[in-house]
Motif scaffolding. Structure first.
Motif, PDB file in Angstrom:
ATOM      1  N   PHE A  82      -8.830   2.525   2.178  1.00  0.00           N
ATOM      2  CA  PHE A  82      -8.682   3.976   2.296  1.00  0.00           C
ATOM      3  C   PHE A  82      -7.617   4.470   1.307  1.00  0.00           C
ATOM      4  O   PHE A  82      -6.568   4.976   1.726  1.00  0.00           O
ATOM      5  N   PRO A  83      -7.847   4.305   0.020  1.00  0.00           N
ATOM      6  CA  PRO A  83      -6.796   4.635  -0.962  1.00  0.00           C
ATOM      7  C   PRO A  83      -6.373   6.093  -0.942  1.00  0.00           C
ATOM      8  O   PRO A  83      -5.186   6.410  -1.043  1.00  0.00           O
TER       9      PRO A  83
ATOM     10  N   TRP B 140      -2.294  10.162   0.848  1.00  0.00           N
ATOM     11  CA  TRP B 140      -2.049  11.348   1.688  1.00  0.00           C
ATOM     12  C   TRP B 140      -0.960  11.078   2.723  1.00  0.00           C
ATOM     13  O   TRP B 140      -0.084  11.916   2.979  1.00  0.00           O
ATOM     14  N   ALA B 141      -0.961   9.880   3.304  1.00  0.00           N
ATOM     15  CA  ALA B 141      -0.003   9.555   4.373  1.00  0.00           C
ATOM     16  C   ALA B 141       1.316   9.007   3.849  1.00  0.00           C
ATOM     17  O   ALA B 141       2.284   8.918   4.618  1.00  0.00           O
TER      18      ALA B 141
ATOM     19  N   VAL C 158       4.842   8.029   5.935  1.00  0.00           N
ATOM     20  CA  VAL C 158       5.105   6.610   6.163  1.00  0.00           C
ATOM     21  C   VAL C 158       6.445   6.215   5.562  1.00  0.00           C
ATOM     22  O   VAL C 158       7.234   5.474   6.174  1.00  0.00           O
ATOM     23  N   ILE C 159       6.741   6.697   4.357  1.00  0.00           N
ATOM     24  CA  ILE C 159       8.014   6.393   3.711  1.00  0.00           C
ATOM     25  C   ILE C 159       9.179   6.920   4.553  1.00  0.00           C
ATOM     26  O   ILE C 159      10.211   6.250   4.707  1.00  0.00           O
ATOM     27  N   ALA C 160       9.016   8.111   5.116  1.00  0.00           N
ATOM     28  CA  ALA C 160      10.071   8.673   5.972  1.00  0.00           C
ATOM     29  C   ALA C 160      10.321   7.777   7.182  1.00  0.00           C
ATOM     30  O   ALA C 160      11.481   7.508   7.548  1.00  0.00           O
TER      31      ALA C 160
ATOM     32  N   GLY D 101       8.415  -0.518   0.334  1.00  0.00           N
ATOM     33  CA  GLY D 101       7.912  -1.040  -0.930  1.00  0.00           C
ATOM     34  C   GLY D 101       6.401  -0.917  -1.051  1.00  0.00           C
ATOM     35  O   GLY D 101       5.883  -0.616  -2.135  1.00  0.00           O
ATOM     36  N   ILE D 102       5.693  -1.119   0.053  1.00  0.00           N
ATOM     37  CA  ILE D 102       4.228  -1.023   0.016  1.00  0.00           C
ATOM     38  C   ILE D 102       3.785   0.391  -0.323  1.00  0.00           C
ATOM     39  O   ILE D 102       2.927   0.605  -1.189  1.00  0.00           O
ATOM     40  N   PHE D 103       4.377   1.382   0.341  1.00  0.00           N
ATOM     41  CA  PHE D 103       3.907   2.762   0.158  1.00  0.00           C
ATOM     42  C   PHE D 103       4.614   3.476  -0.982  1.00  0.00           C
ATOM     43  O   PHE D 103       4.267   4.622  -1.281  1.00  0.00           O
TER      44      PHE D 103
END
Length: 525
Positions: A287-288, A293-294, A298-300, A337-339
């Motif tokens: 779901f790239p 979009w998320a 997610v980072i927050a 790191g992933i997002f």
């Protein structure tokens, strides 16, 4: 070697070993331990032999196997590993025999090694081997439905390890772990089932053909953006619970406090990595658009996990809960790191999964040895142990310094890559996340001071130092922490090709560096 069914063998051997251990006659506990250790060493040797044959410049998924399992539902027994999955399989098979060694004298005891003995030594080691098989399977699965089966099957041995061999509140901790995990798993199941009709291709006669759960086929689909967002959330919530991320992390401190300390090496060091592995593999590649979009939200939450976990760790008086909260903080770095969706960020996150497994594994092993000696996990019950047990104190210090990412130890490289990779695209979250490094120094060094520093308290006088078996259990992990601190490149060479494919799938390129107002190519903006 690519045609040999390595992964199926690596999954089957621990399961067969678990059955063999469980069926041993009553009273053969010593043989049960020896059998479990022997099986785990054979599995480790086979896995490392397979890893040596992996070609980083070859096909992405190697050692692949694919057979029909439930044909009418499009389900395959499909396994294979890329660089990221291979490193996680290697982490699993290295830690299992060390956990068995660490559990040798305390196996079958309520609360692990720090409480009166209970029956069920054979069952304990059989559960460890079963868990090893499930961990290898979940990282090797290239069919999404098969991945889900292993994802849920892992709950069974962990539930019984916590619920039967845990501390006084083991039932509460086991049920809480199970309910959290089942809730996330059910959300993911809905998303997995939803994928099936979406994967069915039109046929010439009209209508839709056979659907599939094969990852390589699903990754090529173009899903409606709204649908993709719902599917992303179904997967992500399950992985966030497993990771664990704030605010769905609360099962971990309770499970850690009640679990046998050696088993926590696998639960936190490997099992929880399924969450971050799933985010990198499935959330981003299937779901790239939804992942991009998320990403800000997610980072927050990742930054919140870093800071919140570190602050909570500072206030803990229970050693196992303290290490659990440090892991909440560390998992925040991995998710960040992933997002961040940069090469340095994602490579650092994948490397962090390995390094955290060794660093936290070493901490839980040493904590288990400490608890075995004092029959208590409370920090106030220790003090001045470095004068009585210098080797134990030294291993605790090295493990703790790895936890705070000291330069020269393995986690430093991965944490530095995550922060620099994030800073190029999201400077403010990266700067806030850096506070986690400072907080880590506080909770690690303060804990060492309270447990190991100062004059030797009367309550620790006469405690034995590490035995030969305990040194063999923790020594290899300490050695790997040091080696990977100075030479991480071989692991990065294996990881980087897979990360490159993931970034291409989400259509992300590294931001171009700028010096002042002049871009890298010399053109002014």
């Amino acid at each position: 070697m690519q045609d040999f069914p390595w992964l199926s063998l690596l999954i089957a051997l621990p399961l067969l070993g678990a059955v063999g251990v469980a069926l041993l006659p009553r009273g053969r506990e010593a043989l049960a331990k020896q059998t479990a250790l022997g099986v785990s060493l054979v599995v480790g040797a086979l896995a490392l032999t397979m890893a040596a044959a992996f070609d980083p410049d070859g096909e992405r998924f190697q050692f692949t196997e694919q057979y029909w399992w439930i044909k009418q539902f499009g389900v395959h027994w499909a396994v294979g590993v890329d660089g990221v999955a291979l490193t996680m399989v290697a982490l699993s098979v290295i830690l299992v025999p060390l956990v068995i060694l660490a559990s040798w004298d305390g196996a079958g005891r309520s609360g692990g090694v720090d409480a009166p003995a209970r029956s069920g030594v054979k069952t304990y080691f059989a559960l460890l081997l079963t868990l090893e098989a499930m961990m290898i399977g979940v990282f090797a699965a290239t069919d999404v439905f098969l991945f889900y089966v292993f994802f849920e099957a892992m709950l069974i041995p962990v539930y019984f390890i916590i619920g039967y061999y845990g501390g006084p509140r083991r039932s509460y901790a086991a049920v809480k772990f199970l309910l959290y995990s089942l809730f996330g798993g059910l959300l993911m199941l809905v998303a997995v089932i939803w994928l099936f009709p979406l994967s069915a291709k039109p046929v010439a006669q009209g209508g839709l053909g056979q659907g599939t759960f094969l990852f390589t086929e699903l990754a090529r689909m173009n899903i409606d953006p709204t649908t993709a967002k719902w599917l992303f959330l179904g997967f992500f919530v399950a992985f966030a619970i497993k990771a664990p991320m704030v605010p769905v992390h609360t099962w971990l401190p309770d499970a850690a406090q009640q679990s046998p300390a050696p088993a926590l090496v696998l639960i936190v060091g490997v099992l929880d990595k399924v969450g971050t592995y799933g985010m990198l593999r499935f959330c981003l590649e299937l779901f790239p658009g939804a992942a991009k979009w998320a990403a800000p939200v997610v980072i927050a939450f990742a930054v919140l996990s870093i800071v919140y976990g570190a602050i909570l760790a500072i206030g803990q008086v229970d050693l196992k809960r303290l290490v659990a909260y440090t892991s909440v903080s560390h998992f925040g770095f991995i998710v960040l790191g992933i997002f961040a969706m940069t090469t340095a960020g994602q490579s650092g996150a994948a490397l962090y999964m390995v390094n955290h497994g060794f660093a936290t594994g070493a901490l839980f092993l040493v904590v288990g040895f400490m608890i075995a000696r004092r029959r208590s996990a409370r920090i106030p019950d220790f003090g001045g142990m470095q004068k009585v047990t210098p080797v134990l104190a030294g291993t605790f210090l090295v493990s703790g310094l790895a936890g705070l990412s000291l330069p020269g130890l393995a986690p430093f490289v991965s944490e530095f890559m995550v922060l620099t990779g994030t800073f190029t695209r999201h400077p403010v979250p990266a700067l806030i996340a850096t506070s986690g490094v400072v907080l880590a120094a506080i909770y690690i060094l303060w804990t060492y001071q309270r447990t190991m520093g100062g004059p030797a308290a009367e309550k620790v006088q006469g405690l034995p130092d590490l035995s030969a078996r305990e040194k063999w259990a923790v020594g290899p992990v300490i050695a790997l922490i040091v080696v990977l601190g100075f030479a991480p490149q071989p692991v990065l060479n294996v990881i980087n090709p897979s990360v490159k494919v993931t970034l291409e799938r989400v259509d992300q390129r590294d931001p171009q560096p700028k010096i002042g107002n002049v871009a890298e190519n010399g053109a002014r903006p």
